[in-house]
Scaffold this motif. Sequence first.
Motif, PDB file in Angstrom:
ATOM      1  N   CYS A 154      74.944  55.740 -51.898  1.00 32.19           N
ATOM      2  CA  CYS A 154      75.267  55.648 -50.473  1.00 32.19           C
ATOM      3  C   CYS A 154      74.219  56.339 -49.593  1.00 32.19           C
ATOM      4  O   CYS A 154      73.500  57.237 -50.031  1.00 32.19           O
ATOM      5  CB  CYS A 154      76.650  56.228 -50.200  1.00 32.19           C
ATOM      6  N   LYS A 155      74.170  55.890 -48.364  1.00 35.04           N
ATOM      7  CA  LYS A 155      73.215  56.396 -47.378  1.00 35.04           C
ATOM      8  C   LYS A 155      73.368  57.901 -47.161  1.00 35.04           C
ATOM      9  O   LYS A 155      72.361  58.636 -47.057  1.00 35.04           O
ATOM     10  CB  LYS A 155      73.442  55.637 -46.068  1.00 35.04           C
ATOM     11  N   ASP A 156      74.600  58.398 -47.116  1.00 33.42           N
ATOM     12  CA  ASP A 156      74.843  59.820 -46.865  1.00 33.42           C
ATOM     13  C   ASP A 156      74.216  60.705 -47.949  1.00 33.42           C
ATOM     14  O   ASP A 156      73.796  61.832 -47.676  1.00 33.42           O
ATOM     15  CB  ASP A 156      76.343  60.105 -46.773  1.00 33.42           C
ATOM     16  N   TYR A 157      74.164  60.181 -49.171  1.00 32.94           N
ATOM     17  CA  TYR A 157      73.556  60.936 -50.269  1.00 32.94           C
ATOM     18  C   TYR A 157      72.088  61.223 -49.964  1.00 32.94           C
ATOM     19  O   TYR A 157      71.604  62.349 -50.145  1.00 32.94           O
ATOM     20  CB  TYR A 157      73.685  60.140 -51.571  1.00 32.94           C
ATOM     21  N   LEU A 171      70.603  61.165 -46.984  1.00 34.04           N
ATOM     22  CA  LEU A 171      70.488  62.046 -45.815  1.00 34.04           C
ATOM     23  C   LEU A 171      70.734  63.498 -46.211  1.00 34.04           C
ATOM     24  O   LEU A 171      70.060  64.411 -45.725  1.00 34.04           O
ATOM     25  CB  LEU A 171      71.484  61.608 -44.738  1.00 34.04           C
ATOM     26  N   HIS A 172      71.682  63.682 -47.126  1.00 35.63           N
ATOM     27  CA  HIS A 172      71.974  65.043 -47.608  1.00 35.63           C
ATOM     28  C   HIS A 172      70.763  65.612 -48.352  1.00 35.63           C
ATOM     29  O   HIS A 172      70.412  66.791 -48.159  1.00 35.63           O
ATOM     30  CB  HIS A 172      73.192  65.023 -48.523  1.00 35.63           C
ATOM     31  N   GLN A 220      68.240  66.809 -45.876  1.00 36.04           N
ATOM     32  CA  GLN A 220      68.630  68.091 -45.284  1.00 36.04           C
ATOM     33  C   GLN A 220      68.416  69.234 -46.271  1.00 36.04           C
ATOM     34  O   GLN A 220      67.951  70.319 -45.893  1.00 36.04           O
ATOM     35  CB  GLN A 220      70.092  68.020 -44.840  1.00 36.04           C
ATOM     36  N   ASP A 272      67.303  57.675 -40.686  1.00 34.40           N
ATOM     37  CA  ASP A 272      68.536  56.896 -40.590  1.00 34.40           C
ATOM     38  C   ASP A 272      68.217  55.404 -40.475  1.00 34.40           C
ATOM     39  O   ASP A 272      68.862  54.562 -41.109  1.00 34.40           O
ATOM     40  CB  ASP A 272      69.336  57.369 -39.370  1.00 34.40           C
TER      41      ASP A 272
END
Length: 324
Positions: free
Chosen positions: A47-50, A52-53, A56, A32
């Motif tokens: 985007c950052k969430d991409y 992080l996904h 995971q 993060d």
Amino acid sequence: SKNYSKVEIKSTRPNLEKWFNHLLTVDMQQADEILDELQSAGELKVCKDYHLHRLQMMQQSKKFSTGKTCRYYTPISNIKSELRAALRYDKKELVEIDITNSLPFILSRLFTPIIENRNIKSNINKYIKDKDILLIYVKEISRKDDIIKYSRMVETGNLYYHLAAIWNNKLKLQHTIKTAKKKLNSILNQIPHQRDSREKAVLREEFPTLIEFCDYLYHSRVCTLYQHPLPLILQEIEANFILDEVCGELTDQYRDVPIYTLHDSVMTTYDHKDVVERVIKETGKNYFGVEPKIKITNHRKDSEEFEERSVNVFNIDLENLIAV
């Protein structure tokens, strides 16, 4: 047409896939923080969430495949390179041991007797129709001054310095070591009937025999191949060396050493880096005739600062760059 090297086939390499187990984890807090830094610097294209996904998914996915040039793709291949610093194996950080200037290094070794190596000849045979004529041609040009100069620059690690310097000096550009590396790869992939880029024109003046050799390979390709064979040949030799020779030796002799591959490199935990480095060097000397130069990094931001610096051509002595 479809990029030949990107076509993937299902793959099984149990000696490498076994390390994708419950001990391989991600420090999500560090990941993060890395993404926040990249976002602040404007270096995130999505985007950052991409990202992080994808991290995971890496922990859940067990998808492995091999490209047509034998490049091996794993869940780690799909994450942003800076995020590899957040990977852990058995709670230990991973480091990457890679061959410096891998593809230019392999290209330089094609002008030596190792081109007669059975495995390397097999790699070439898939893409070139006149193999015997190619071997004769290579012997004829191997002692040309510019081929020797190119090989010496690769061996001493000065190639990208030199290219950035001459391009910046002659063309009034601002190449960094990193952009010079990308530009060289682009030039080696270029098909001959396309008009030379400005950088390629300068490169043709600097290394005329090398560029003629690249053009010769394109015209000697098998009739079913619509792209330049050189990068395919180099990638396949690289994959054979890393996956079969290096990882084969590590699997046989050091079964407790975790290994993850990234085309021209092997990742492992810090406590095993010396073993991996030694195996790459020793195997490389047997395979290529000389020890490849090695770089070790943990992917932290400061480790890439060197490559980002612009080359000041006024402070570089080009003659000293090619001295042994």
